[in-house]
Write an enzyme that holds these catalytic residues in place. Sequence first.
Site, PDB file in Angstrom:
ATOM      1  N   CYS A   1       6.033   8.982  76.462  1.00  0.00           N
ATOM      2  CA  CYS A   1       6.428  10.319  75.968  1.00  0.00           C
ATOM      3  C   CYS A   1       5.502  10.842  74.873  1.00  0.00           C
ATOM      4  CB  CYS A   1       7.872  10.298  75.455  1.00  0.00           C
ATOM      5  SG  CYS A   1       8.054   9.517  73.832  1.00  0.00           S
TER       6      CYS A   1
ATOM      7  N   HIS B   1     -13.430   6.181  66.103  1.00  0.00           N
ATOM      8  CA  HIS B   1     -12.757   5.348  67.112  1.00  0.00           C
ATOM      9  C   HIS B   1     -11.253   5.246  66.874  1.00  0.00           C
ATOM     10  CE1 HIS B   1     -16.892   3.341  67.975  1.00  0.00           C
ATOM     11  NE2 HIS B   1     -16.668   4.361  68.764  1.00  0.00           N
TER      12      HIS B   1
ATOM     13  N   ALA C   1     -24.103  -5.159  52.133  1.00  0.00           N
ATOM     14  CA  ALA C   1     -23.611  -3.825  51.778  1.00  0.00           C
ATOM     15  C   ALA C   1     -23.107  -3.783  50.328  1.00  0.00           C
ATOM     16  CB  ALA C   1     -22.501  -3.413  52.733  1.00  0.00           C
TER      17      ALA C   1
ATOM     18  N   CYS D   1       3.309   6.414  72.062  1.00  0.00           N
ATOM     19  CA  CYS D   1       4.047   5.991  73.249  1.00  0.00           C
ATOM     20  C   CYS D   1       3.255   6.363  74.496  1.00  0.00           C
ATOM     21  CB  CYS D   1       5.419   6.656  73.266  1.00  0.00           C
ATOM     22  SG  CYS D   1       6.332   6.263  74.768  1.00  0.00           S
TER      23      CYS D   1
ATOM     24  N   CYS E   1      12.101   6.474  74.030  1.00  0.00           N
ATOM     25  CA  CYS E   1      12.184   6.365  75.498  1.00  0.00           C
ATOM     26  C   CYS E   1      11.921   4.939  76.009  1.00  0.00           C
ATOM     27  CB  CYS E   1      11.212   7.338  76.154  1.00  0.00           C
ATOM     28  SG  CYS E   1       9.503   6.762  76.142  1.00  0.00           S
TER      29      CYS E   1
ATOM     30  N   CYS F   1       8.765   2.271  72.307  1.00  0.00           N
ATOM     31  CA  CYS F   1       9.118   3.573  71.745  1.00  0.00           C
ATOM     32  C   CYS F   1      10.606   3.608  71.393  1.00  0.00           C
ATOM     33  CB  CYS F   1       8.787   4.648  72.772  1.00  0.00           C
ATOM     34  SG  CYS F   1       9.239   6.302  72.268  1.00  0.00           S
TER      35      CYS F   1
ATOM     36  N   THR G   1     -24.341  -0.868  60.687  1.00  0.00           N
ATOM     37  CA  THR G   1     -24.118  -0.643  62.115  1.00  0.00           C
ATOM     38  C   THR G   1     -25.400  -0.898  62.905  1.00  0.00           C
ATOM     39  OG1 THR G   1     -23.439   0.962  63.802  1.00  0.00           O
ATOM     40  CG2 THR G   1     -24.438   1.868  61.810  1.00  0.00           C
TER      41      THR G   1
HETATM   42  P1  NAD Z   1     -21.806  -4.257  65.191  1.00  0.00           P
HETATM   43  O1  NAD Z   1     -20.794  -5.321  65.280  1.00  0.00           O
HETATM   44  O2  NAD Z   1     -22.542  -3.892  66.402  1.00  0.00           O
HETATM   45  O3  NAD Z   1     -22.895  -4.548  64.055  1.00  0.00           O
HETATM   46  C1  NAD Z   1     -22.598  -4.848  62.747  1.00  0.00           C
HETATM   47  C2  NAD Z   1     -23.838  -4.529  61.904  1.00  0.00           C
HETATM   48  O4  NAD Z   1     -23.545  -4.830  60.561  1.00  0.00           O
HETATM   49  C3  NAD Z   1     -25.095  -5.324  62.283  1.00  0.00           C
HETATM   50  O5  NAD Z   1     -26.189  -4.440  62.343  1.00  0.00           O
HETATM   51  C4  NAD Z   1     -25.247  -6.326  61.125  1.00  0.00           C
HETATM   52  O6  NAD Z   1     -26.595  -6.645  60.858  1.00  0.00           O
HETATM   53  C5  NAD Z   1     -24.623  -5.550  59.988  1.00  0.00           C
HETATM   54  N1  NAD Z   1     -24.052  -6.379  58.927  1.00  0.00           N
HETATM   55  C6  NAD Z   1     -23.351  -7.532  59.058  1.00  0.00           C
HETATM   56  N2  NAD Z   1     -22.936  -7.963  57.850  1.00  0.00           N
HETATM   57  C7  NAD Z   1     -23.376  -7.057  56.955  1.00  0.00           C
HETATM   58  C8  NAD Z   1     -23.256  -6.948  55.537  1.00  0.00           C
HETATM   59  N3  NAD Z   1     -22.589  -7.851  54.803  1.00  0.00           N
HETATM   60  N4  NAD Z   1     -23.841  -5.887  54.926  1.00  0.00           N
HETATM   61  C9  NAD Z   1     -24.520  -4.966  55.650  1.00  0.00           C
HETATM   62  N5  NAD Z   1     -24.660  -5.016  56.990  1.00  0.00           N
HETATM   63  C10 NAD Z   1     -24.090  -6.062  57.629  1.00  0.00           C
HETATM   64  O7  NAD Z   1     -21.032  -3.079  64.573  1.00  0.00           O
HETATM   65  P2  NAD Z   1     -20.963  -1.634  65.034  1.00  0.00           P
HETATM   66  O8  NAD Z   1     -22.332  -1.106  65.231  1.00  0.00           O
HETATM   67  O9  NAD Z   1     -20.096  -0.985  64.064  1.00  0.00           O
HETATM   68  O10 NAD Z   1     -20.284  -1.659  66.511  1.00  0.00           O
HETATM   69  C11 NAD Z   1     -19.206  -2.423  66.951  1.00  0.00           C
HETATM   70  C12 NAD Z   1     -17.980  -1.594  67.301  1.00  0.00           C
HETATM   71  O11 NAD Z   1     -16.806  -2.337  67.044  1.00  0.00           O
HETATM   72  C13 NAD Z   1     -17.849  -0.405  66.447  1.00  0.00           C
HETATM   73  O12 NAD Z   1     -17.145   0.570  67.113  1.00  0.00           O
HETATM   74  C14 NAD Z   1     -17.033  -0.925  65.292  1.00  0.00           C
HETATM   75  O13 NAD Z   1     -16.349   0.061  64.604  1.00  0.00           O
HETATM   76  C15 NAD Z   1     -16.054  -1.800  65.971  1.00  0.00           C
HETATM   77  N6  NAD Z   1     -15.564  -2.846  65.048  1.00  0.00           N
HETATM   78  C16 NAD Z   1     -14.807  -2.457  63.970  1.00  0.00           C
HETATM   79  C17 NAD Z   1     -14.378  -3.382  63.057  1.00  0.00           C
HETATM   80  C18 NAD Z   1     -13.569  -2.896  61.872  1.00  0.00           C
HETATM   81  O14 NAD Z   1     -12.785  -1.963  62.000  1.00  0.00           O
HETATM   82  N7  NAD Z   1     -13.773  -3.523  60.708  1.00  0.00           N
HETATM   83  C19 NAD Z   1     -14.714  -4.720  63.212  1.00  0.00           C
HETATM   84  C20 NAD Z   1     -15.453  -5.100  64.336  1.00  0.00           C
HETATM   85  C21 NAD Z   1     -15.894  -4.124  65.227  1.00  0.00           C
HETATM   86 ZN    ZN Z   2       8.394   7.302  74.224  1.00  0.00          ZN
END
Ligand code: NAD
Ligand code: ZN
Length: 255
Positions: free
Chosen positions: A140, A129, A243, A137, A161, A158, A199
């Site tokens: 440009c 993502h 995690a 920008c 521009c 920018c 996820t």
């Molecule tokens: P989601 O928000 O849909 O789900 C998060 C998942 O993580 C759930 O299944 C939940 O049970 C699990 N979870 C929560 N806490 C946890 C822990 N401590 N240990 C293990 N698992 C845990 O996330 P998604 O499926 O990644 O989708 C949401 C979208 O938004 C994605 O594109 C994501 O990258 C983006 N997003 C990114 C960030 C970031 O960059 N940190 C933050 C929020 C959302």
């Molecule tokens: Zn520009």
Amino acid sequence: MSSRRRQNVTVKTDIIKAADFIRNSKHTTVFTGAGISVESGIPPFRGENGLWNRYDSSCVELGYFRQRPDEAWKIIKEIFYDFFGKAKPNAAHIAVARLEAMGLVKGVVTQNIDNLHQEAGSKTVYEFHGTAQTLSCTRCGLNIPASKKIVDHIPPRCTKCSGVLKPDFTFFGEGIPEPARTLSFREADLADVFLVIGTTGQVMPACHIPHVAKNNFCKIIEVNLEPSSYTTMITDIFLQGKATEIMNQLMEELT
Ligand code: NAD
Ligand code: ZN
């Protein structure tokens, strides 16, 4: 034996099994979502404590951003720069980086845009993502690092521009960036083990990647606090828990 104790025994056996899969694999790929960064203080977008309960998600809708860059940038800055910027990698990000350094992981496909895998030391990271670390920008195409100085001025403009700058992460209504898209799906062809961490598997098209891997006879190890849409469909070993705790246990087996 209490049910809690029984669960821990099961998890320990599963940790050993998961460690064996990784040790004996030729190509393990890690696939991560918002859950891996929760213990770094970044909540997911959706759900009870989700960011979209606190903020209006239209700030990352392409149409709204184009029409109201000032309004959109106020919220974008607060969430993705002031708030995300304070987060530090946790033990799970660090474990993933160590596994790569040990040669046990080939790369990370992440849906996250928080840069925490790279900060933890991961070298091969496919940002499906995009990233909040750079801006482009809208006029440009100039691409620059999202420094505090640039982001502090709303909307950032920018230097060449004066066009409005947009973060290089995927907004609603935008396609998946290349080469991250192709390289992420290539991992699903190359891997024989996928380690899926934090996820729900509901965001399209990213959610397809572990399914493609499974179709290629890849083993799926999943780490999550609760079952996801993968768990009963494609997961071979489900490691339920935080995690950081699960990855620490896995590291104990692998080091
Ligand atoms: P989601 O928000 O849909 O789900 C998060 C998942 O993580 C759930 O299944 C939940 O049970 C699990 N979870 C929560 N806490 C946890 C822990 N401590 N240990 C293990 N698992 C845990 O996330 P998604 O499926 O990644 O989708 C949401 C979208 O938004 C994605 O594109 C994501 O990258 C983006 N997003 C990114 C960030 C970031 O960059 N940190 C933050 C929020 C959302
Ligand atoms: Zn520009």
